[in-house]
Design an enzyme around this catalytic site. Structure first.
Site, PDB file in Angstrom:
ATOM      1  N   LYS A   1      63.718  16.707  53.559  1.00 33.62           N
ATOM      2  CA  LYS A   1      65.166  16.935  53.668  1.00 33.62           C
ATOM      3  C   LYS A   1      65.823  15.787  54.427  1.00 33.62           C
ATOM      4  O   LYS A   1      66.912  15.334  54.076  1.00 33.62           O
ATOM      5  CB  LYS A   1      65.441  18.273  54.354  1.00 33.62           C
ATOM      6  CG  LYS A   1      65.116  19.464  53.446  1.00 33.62           C
ATOM      7  CD  LYS A   1      65.770  20.722  53.944  1.00 33.62           C
ATOM      8  CE  LYS A   1      65.705  21.827  52.899  1.00 33.62           C
ATOM      9  NZ  LYS A   1      64.332  22.044  52.368  1.00 33.62           N
TER      10      LYS A   1
ATOM     11  N   ILE B   1      78.074  43.385  63.841  1.00 30.50           N
ATOM     12  CA  ILE B   1      77.924  43.256  62.388  1.00 30.50           C
ATOM     13  C   ILE B   1      76.856  42.205  62.103  1.00 30.50           C
ATOM     14  O   ILE B   1      77.034  41.031  62.404  1.00 30.50           O
ATOM     15  CB  ILE B   1      79.254  42.877  61.693  1.00 30.50           C
ATOM     16  CG1 ILE B   1      80.304  43.964  61.929  1.00 30.50           C
ATOM     17  CG2 ILE B   1      79.029  42.671  60.180  1.00 30.50           C
ATOM     18  CD1 ILE B   1      81.620  43.746  61.171  1.00 30.50           C
TER      19      ILE B   1
ATOM     20  N   SER C   1      71.370  31.911  79.720  1.00 26.37           N
ATOM     21  CA  SER C   1      71.732  30.493  79.777  1.00 26.37           C
ATOM     22  C   SER C   1      72.306  30.106  81.144  1.00 26.37           C
ATOM     23  O   SER C   1      72.192  28.963  81.568  1.00 26.37           O
ATOM     24  CB  SER C   1      72.736  30.178  78.668  1.00 26.37           C
ATOM     25  OG  SER C   1      73.783  31.123  78.685  1.00 26.37           O
TER      26      SER C   1
ATOM     27  N   ARG D   1      69.600  29.083  83.328  1.00 26.59           N
ATOM     28  CA  ARG D   1      69.079  27.789  82.875  1.00 26.59           C
ATOM     29  C   ARG D   1      70.038  26.642  83.207  1.00 26.59           C
ATOM     30  O   ARG D   1      69.854  25.524  82.752  1.00 26.59           O
ATOM     31  CB  ARG D   1      68.777  27.818  81.369  1.00 26.59           C
ATOM     32  CG  ARG D   1      67.746  28.864  80.960  1.00 26.59           C
ATOM     33  CD  ARG D   1      67.166  28.574  79.573  1.00 26.59           C
ATOM     34  NE  ARG D   1      68.168  28.385  78.540  1.00 26.59           N
ATOM     35  CZ  ARG D   1      68.767  29.341  77.859  1.00 26.59           C
ATOM     36  NH1 ARG D   1      68.440  30.609  78.090  1.00 26.59           N
ATOM     37  NH2 ARG D   1      69.668  29.064  76.931  1.00 26.59           N
TER      38      ARG D   1
ATOM     39  N   GLY E   1      77.282  32.195  76.378  1.00 24.52           N
ATOM     40  CA  GLY E   1      77.826  33.078  75.354  1.00 24.52           C
ATOM     41  C   GLY E   1      78.100  34.470  75.898  1.00 24.52           C
ATOM     42  O   GLY E   1      79.019  35.151  75.459  1.00 24.52           O
TER      43      GLY E   1
HETATM   44  N1  DCP Z   1      65.682  36.601  74.151  1.00 19.01           N
HETATM   45  C1  DCP Z   1      64.517  36.316  73.434  1.00 19.01           C
HETATM   46  N2  DCP Z   1      64.462  36.533  72.092  1.00 19.01           N
HETATM   47  C2  DCP Z   1      65.541  37.002  71.440  1.00 19.01           C
HETATM   48  C3  DCP Z   1      66.727  37.286  72.131  1.00 19.01           C
HETATM   49  C4  DCP Z   1      66.770  37.075  73.499  1.00 19.01           C
HETATM   50  O1  DCP Z   1      63.534  35.867  74.030  1.00 19.01           O
HETATM   51  N3  DCP Z   1      65.471  37.192  70.106  1.00 19.01           N
HETATM   52  C5  DCP Z   1      65.738  36.346  75.606  1.00 19.01           C
HETATM   53  C6  DCP Z   1      65.858  34.856  75.868  1.00 19.01           C
HETATM   54  C7  DCP Z   1      67.321  34.671  76.069  1.00 19.01           C
HETATM   55  C8  DCP Z   1      67.699  35.952  76.782  1.00 19.01           C
HETATM   56  O2  DCP Z   1      66.875  36.945  76.178  1.00 19.01           O
HETATM   57  O3  DCP Z   1      67.596  33.518  76.847  1.00 19.01           O
HETATM   58  C9  DCP Z   1      69.153  36.283  76.715  1.00 19.01           C
HETATM   59  O4  DCP Z   1      69.580  36.344  75.370  1.00 19.01           O
HETATM   60  P1  DCP Z   1      70.968  35.742  74.912  1.00 19.01           P
HETATM   61  O5  DCP Z   1      71.106  36.068  73.465  1.00 19.01           O
HETATM   62  O6  DCP Z   1      72.049  36.222  75.818  1.00 19.01           O
HETATM   63  O7  DCP Z   1      70.763  34.141  74.992  1.00 19.01           O
HETATM   64  P2  DCP Z   1      71.137  33.072  76.099  1.00 19.01           P
HETATM   65  O8  DCP Z   1      71.629  33.724  77.344  1.00 19.01           O
HETATM   66  O9  DCP Z   1      69.948  32.200  76.222  1.00 19.01           O
HETATM   67  O10 DCP Z   1      72.288  32.205  75.451  1.00 19.01           O
HETATM   68  P3  DCP Z   1      73.868  32.552  75.395  1.00 19.01           P
HETATM   69  O11 DCP Z   1      74.561  31.589  76.279  1.00 19.01           O
HETATM   70  O12 DCP Z   1      74.237  32.328  73.964  1.00 19.01           O
HETATM   71  O13 DCP Z   1      74.055  33.970  75.819  1.00 19.01           O
HETATM   72 MG    MG Z   2      73.131  35.150  77.290  1.00 18.42          MG
END
Ligand code: DCP
Ligand code: MG
Ligand code: MN
Length: 329
Positions: free
Chosen positions: A72, A106, A180, A183, A189
């Protein structure tokens, strides 16, 4: 909806963009999570690669890029676009799915159901809330707010209020904002809060504990929590507000003895969790959001190992420790 690790001098930006577009397509339309993760992983690798890729062959030396993605990349380098991406963009159903799944609650399956009922736009949704469940109605109500990233400073303020109100209720609560935010990201989000209490351990069999409910009630009374999507004994989903916009808030209650496995899991990123779990398995351990266990010679996981901090988990599985800010893959 997912974003790449921010890297303003990403010389492989255009490659990352089309890979993320393909990733979204696999998640929302094909519902192939395996491919979704593969594309995201490749994009993440290229985003942090300091030199511009000149061929698929060259890219194949990097982590998470195999034959298919390499070809790709070649097509994109040679023609300036991707036939597959072009086809996806031309299919109107895909763009409707992308519109409808903007609403929290959704997913692709619900979106397809709605399309079958003739619903194609956000305006259509507003006229047909009878087709939506409680979560989706809240998602629609706060569509704009929930799509707007939360600045770090605002989460810092929310953290202060939350800590003081929860400690006032009971000073023994452990409280940590993961995701996040932990981190080190400048924008998030949503807000992922983990709480724990010494009186609640994995040995408790009663599921009627009121710890989370009490916390939620306190945060409602001070008007930090403005909406509840769902509330169980260990998981709250809802919205909070301290400034102009309402923000998605998740709170989890974790057993005291499983606190650090939960912190590690909830800190992510999800791709980092995947890599770390794969590494654990390779070294004969099974790791999840609850426990770390050694897999015995019979293939059966043993008792949960004693974990007193995140570093312990890295130590057991012989994985070099990564600070939360180093887990942004
Ligand atoms: N998590 C995971 N696997 C998933 C969903 C979540 O391991 N399928 C864990 C890791 C993520 C945490 O849960 O860091 C929090 O999920 P979020 O969807 O809130 O993701 P983030 O906080 O990392 O990013 P954002 O800034 O988009 O909320
Ligand atoms: Mg999050
Ligand atoms: Mn979350």
């Amino acid at each position: 909806k997912r974003k790449l690790p921010e890297n303003s001098n990403n010389v492989n930006n255009d490659f990352c963009d089309f890979l993320m577009e393909l990733a979204e397509y696999e998640k929302n339309v094909s519902r192939n999570i395996y491919k979704f993760n593969a594309y995201r992983k490749a994009a993440s690798t290229l985003a942090s690669h300091p030199v511009r890729i000149k061929s698929g062959q060259e890219a194949k030396k990097l982590n998470g890029i195999g034959d298919k993605i390499a070809s790709k990349l070649d097509e994109f380098i040679e023609t300036g676009q991707l036939e597959k991406v072009k086809k996806i963009r031309e299919d109107n159903t895909n763009s409707i799915i992308n519109t409808l799944t903007r609403v929290s609650g959704i997913g692709p399956a619900k979106a397809k159901e709605l399309i079958a009922d003739g619903i194609e736009t956000i305006e259509d949704l507003r006229k047909h809330t009878e087709k939506l469940n409680h979560h989706q109605i809240i998602g629609l109500k706060y569509l704009e707010d929930f799509e707007t990233k939360i600045p770090r400073e605002e989460i810092e303020q929310i953290e202060v209020v939350m800590r003081s109100k929860i400690s006032e209720l009971d000073s023994q609560f452990e409280i940590i904002i993961c995701g996040s935010y932990r981190r080190g990201k400048q924008e998030s989000g949503d807000i992922d809060v983990l709480i724990s209490h010494p009186s609640y351990t994995s040995h408790d069999t009663k599921s009627d504990n009121k710890l989370l409910e009490n916390v939620v009630n306190v945060l409602k009374s001070c008007q930090l929590i403005v909406e509840t999507i769902s509330l169980g004994s260990v998981k709250f989903m809802g919205a909070c507000r301290i400034a102009k916009r309402s923000r998605r808030l998740d709170i989890r209650l974790t057993p005291y003895d499983q606190y650090f496995c939960a912190v590690l899991y909830f800190t992510g990123s999800d791709l980092f969790n995947k890599e770390m779990r794969a590494h654990a398995l390779n070294n004969g351990f099974t790791l999840n959001e609850y426990t770390l266990r050694k897999i015995g010679s019979t293939g059966v996981p043993g008792e949960p190992l004693l974990v007193t901090c995140e570093e312990d988990i890295f130590d057991y599985i012989d994985y070099p420790y990564k600070k939360p800010e180093e887990r942004n893959i």
